[in-house]
Design a protein around this motif. Structure first.
Motif, mmCIF file in Angstrom:
data_model
loop_
_atom_site.group_PDB
_atom_site.id
_atom_site.type_symbol
_atom_site.label_atom_id
_atom_site.label_comp_id
_atom_site.label_asym_id
_atom_site.label_seq_id
_atom_site.Cartn_x
_atom_site.Cartn_y
_atom_site.Cartn_z
ATOM 1 N N ARG A 107 5.406 77.266 49.541
ATOM 2 C CA ARG A 107 6.437 77.366 48.794
ATOM 3 C C ARG A 107 7.702 76.759 48.945
ATOM 4 N N ALA A 108 8.509 76.109 48.296
ATOM 5 C CA ALA A 108 9.738 75.523 48.380
ATOM 6 C C ALA A 108 10.704 76.495 48.244
ATOM 7 N N ILE A 109 11.746 76.659 49.265
ATOM 8 C CA ILE A 109 12.932 77.448 49.145
ATOM 9 C C ILE A 109 14.102 76.597 49.023
ATOM 10 N N VAL A 110 14.974 76.835 48.034
ATOM 11 C CA VAL A 110 16.216 76.060 47.619
ATOM 12 C C VAL A 110 17.412 76.582 48.404
ATOM 13 N N ALA A 111 18.072 76.076 49.426
ATOM 14 C CA ALA A 111 19.214 76.858 49.794
ATOM 15 C C ALA A 111 20.748 75.992 49.457
ATOM 16 N N ALA A 112 20.354 74.944 48.859
ATOM 17 C CA ALA A 112 21.776 74.238 48.338
ATOM 18 C C ALA A 112 21.361 73.249 47.137
ATOM 19 N N ILE A 113 22.254 73.026 46.099
ATOM 20 C CA ILE A 113 22.145 72.129 44.920
ATOM 21 C C ILE A 113 23.024 70.964 45.200
ATOM 22 N N TYR A 114 22.933 69.669 45.578
ATOM 23 C CA TYR A 114 24.002 68.759 45.535
ATOM 24 C C TYR A 114 23.909 68.094 43.991
ATOM 25 N N GLU A 115 25.213 67.687 43.666
ATOM 26 C CA GLU A 115 25.042 66.888 42.344
ATOM 27 C C GLU A 115 25.645 65.457 42.557
ATOM 28 N N PRO A 116 24.855 64.651 42.223
ATOM 29 C CA PRO A 116 25.260 63.312 42.564
ATOM 30 C C PRO A 116 26.290 62.808 41.390
ATOM 31 N N PRO A 117 26.658 61.530 41.744
ATOM 32 C CA PRO A 117 27.502 60.931 40.629
ATOM 33 C C PRO A 117 26.586 60.733 39.349
ATOM 34 N N GLN A 118 27.274 61.045 38.157
ATOM 35 C CA GLN A 118 26.444 60.942 36.956
ATOM 36 C C GLN A 118 27.389 61.031 35.923
ATOM 37 N N GLU A 119 27.153 60.621 34.809
ATOM 38 C CA GLU A 119 27.748 60.476 33.222
ATOM 39 C C GLU A 119 26.838 61.438 32.408
ATOM 40 N N SER A 120 27.673 62.340 31.813
ATOM 41 C CA SER A 120 26.495 63.222 30.782
ATOM 42 C C SER A 120 27.447 63.715 29.572
ATOM 43 N N SER A 121 26.592 64.036 28.552
ATOM 44 C CA SER A 121 27.082 64.478 27.473
ATOM 45 C C SER A 121 26.300 65.593 27.131
ATOM 46 N N ARG A 122 26.477 66.008 25.826
ATOM 47 C CA ARG A 122 25.471 67.069 25.245
ATOM 48 C C ARG A 122 24.213 66.640 25.427
ATOM 49 N N ASP A 123 23.699 65.570 25.038
ATOM 50 C CA ASP A 123 22.394 65.157 24.673
ATOM 51 C C ASP A 123 21.835 64.178 25.844
ATOM 52 N N HIS A 124 22.549 63.875 26.953
ATOM 53 C CA HIS A 124 21.923 62.604 27.871
ATOM 54 C C HIS A 124 22.650 62.787 29.041
#
Length: 485
Positions: free
Chosen positions: A144-161
């Motif tokens: 089982r993979a137990i997730v303790a944290a979520i790191y958000e890398p640099p990114q560009e985003s919109s509603r569709d991508h």
């Protein structure tokens, strides 16, 4: 499994026979009764090493789609090729085992904090899952993979991508996680489209009539899995497959937000590694295996499906339904929440990294505002946050990364006393001095031992009614003078 005696047994307490011996973890009848679609990887290994040879001659080979180097009998491709260096044709089969059998987020707050970006902006988001692998108690030899944290890398985003950008801090993130006893176990992304703002429902776009993962997402999952290979002593190069998982947050049949977990097969990893698989332009559920060119030789890739008469026929994978490459992995949160990082209710969380929106930017001012919420006795709780630890490890104004090892080790083993001792260090005292000298921070008494023991008297601004916790003569919000009389 526990061995139990039956009426057919004719031996003593120290004996064992075919009637009472435990079932093997790969027993087909047992797997059917438990409704298990896939073997765990270690059950698969147990099956391959069963018998008289006990796996003595077992060798797991990773698929290669490249021409073998070093063949001197002919000119290099495209002018020549022979059967010895030519990769074999591949027939895609649904993989019977998976390297990870379940994905468990420690608590629902982890996912909600990640989804908060989409709720505010309506834009999609990608994050990397940091956690650990443990034995799965309900699946024979499962992981089982137990997730303790979520790191958000640099990114560009919109509603569709979403487009990932180069990340200069990735090595620091991995080192920070390692010191906390964590590693990167997967990635998560959103595909959420609002259906009704009033009821909070989202559109149900991923299903058996459309697709579960698009070809582009499968290729990305294969790319990440190749970056995180699974150590295996039975493999010729020491690695086989990957325990890296993919989580998609989307709408279910009831138009509610939910998570779906996947991994891609070893065959998909090989096609992606050797740059043989590309997405189609207009149909997301179909991939396409490249054709050979002057620059690259690509072996023939086939998949099997049944014709109108029920007979299996082989088809060239141009195009290719990506269902042949997918393994579903259940994703959930536990009934009893777990917390690697301590959380306190009614406390505004420290901003998540790389969110370039108002009120969610990590800077020194946000650090001051975050710390002022805690009392002196809550120093452990204040620093027990993955995003905060990453920020103070990468601050430009005061490099703290090299002095954080004792703090990270204490948080890993949940040693509150050691964390308090670290708060008396010179580097933290310097940070406290910087905070106390910041006129806009109004953090009450960061002096020694993390926080000051004496709290200043609070007062209410008569102009904006804000409750101030400092002894300044002007309001922290409206900056109007305090009415002393």
């Amino acid at each position: 499994m526990i061995m139990s005696y039956t009426f057919s047994c004719r031996h003593g307490d120290n004996g064992c026979c075919v009637h009472c011996s435990p079932l093997e973890p790969y027993d087909e009848e047992y797997l059917k009764t438990q409704n298990m679609k896939h073997l765990s990887f270690h059950s698969y290994l147990r099956k391959m090493t069963a018998g008289v040879a006990k796996g003595k001659f077992l060798l797991l080979e990773n698929i290669s789609c490249r021409i073998k180097e070093g063949c001197a009998g002919h000119l290099p491709w495209p002018k020549g090729i022979c059967s010895k260096c030519q990769p074999s044709a591949i027939t895609l089969n649904r993989q019977t085992y998976r390297h990870v059998d379940n994905i468990m987020f420690e608590n629902s707050e982890l996912v909600e904090r990640f989804l908060n970006y989409w709720r505010i902006t309506g834009h999609q988001r990608i994050g990397f899952l940091y956690g650990r692998y443990e034995t799965h108690p309900d699946i024979p030899l499962g992981i089982r993979a137990i997730v303790a944290a979520i790191y958000e890398p640099p990114q560009e985003s919109s509603r569709d991508h979403v487009k990932l950008l180069p990340d200069e801090k990735q090595d620091i993130v991995n080192e920070l996680a390692r010191c906390l006893g964590l590693s990167c176990v997967g990635w998560i992304f959103t595909d959420l489209l609002t259906e009704d703002m009033q009821t909070g429902t989202v559109k149900y776009v991923r299903n058996i009539k459309s697709h579960f993962l698009s070809a582009q997402e499968c290729i990305m999952a294969g790319y990440f899995q190749n970056l995180h290979p699974n150590p295996c002593r039975y493999a010729s190069n020491g690695y086989f497959g990957s325990k890296f998982v993919t989580v998609c947050v989307t709408g279910d049949e009831k138009c509610q937000v939910h998570m779906e977990g996947y991994s891609v097969s070893n065959q998909c990893m090989a096609l992606v590694k050797d740059d043989c698989l590309v997405p189609t332009k207009d149909v997301p559920e179909l991939g396409f295996v490249r054709e050979s060119s002057d620059k690259q030789y690509v072996p023939d890739v086939y998949y099997k499906e049944k014709d109108s008469y029920g007979n299996e026929v082989s088809k060239l994978a141009r195009p290719l339904p990506v269902e042949y490459l997918l393994l579903d992995v259940p994703a959930s949160t536990p009934l009893t929440p777990m917390n690697t990082f301590t959380s306190i209710k009614d406390i505004t969380k420290f901003p998540v990294e790389n969110r370039l929106i108002d009120g969610h930017i990590q800077d020194f001012d946000s650090l001051c505002k975050y710390l002022r919420q805690f009392t002196p006795s809550q120093f452990y709780e204040s620093v027990s946050d993955f995003h905060l630890l990453l920020y103070i490890a990468t601050m430009d104004m005061l490099p703290m990364k090299d002095s954080m090892a004792p703090l990270l080790e204490a948080i890993q083993v949940n040693d509150k006393q050691a964390v308090v001792e670290w708060s008396k260090s010179d580097v933290w005292a310097t940070l406290e001095q910087l905070i106390s000298n910041t006129s806009d921070s109004a953090v009450s008494g960061h002096v020694g031992n993390g926080f000051a023991s004496a709290q200043t008297e609070s007062w209410t601004c008569i102009h904006c009614t804000f409750m101030n916790n400092s002894d300044r003569q002007s309001c922290d919000i409206c900056r109007l003078p305090r009415d002393i009389n």
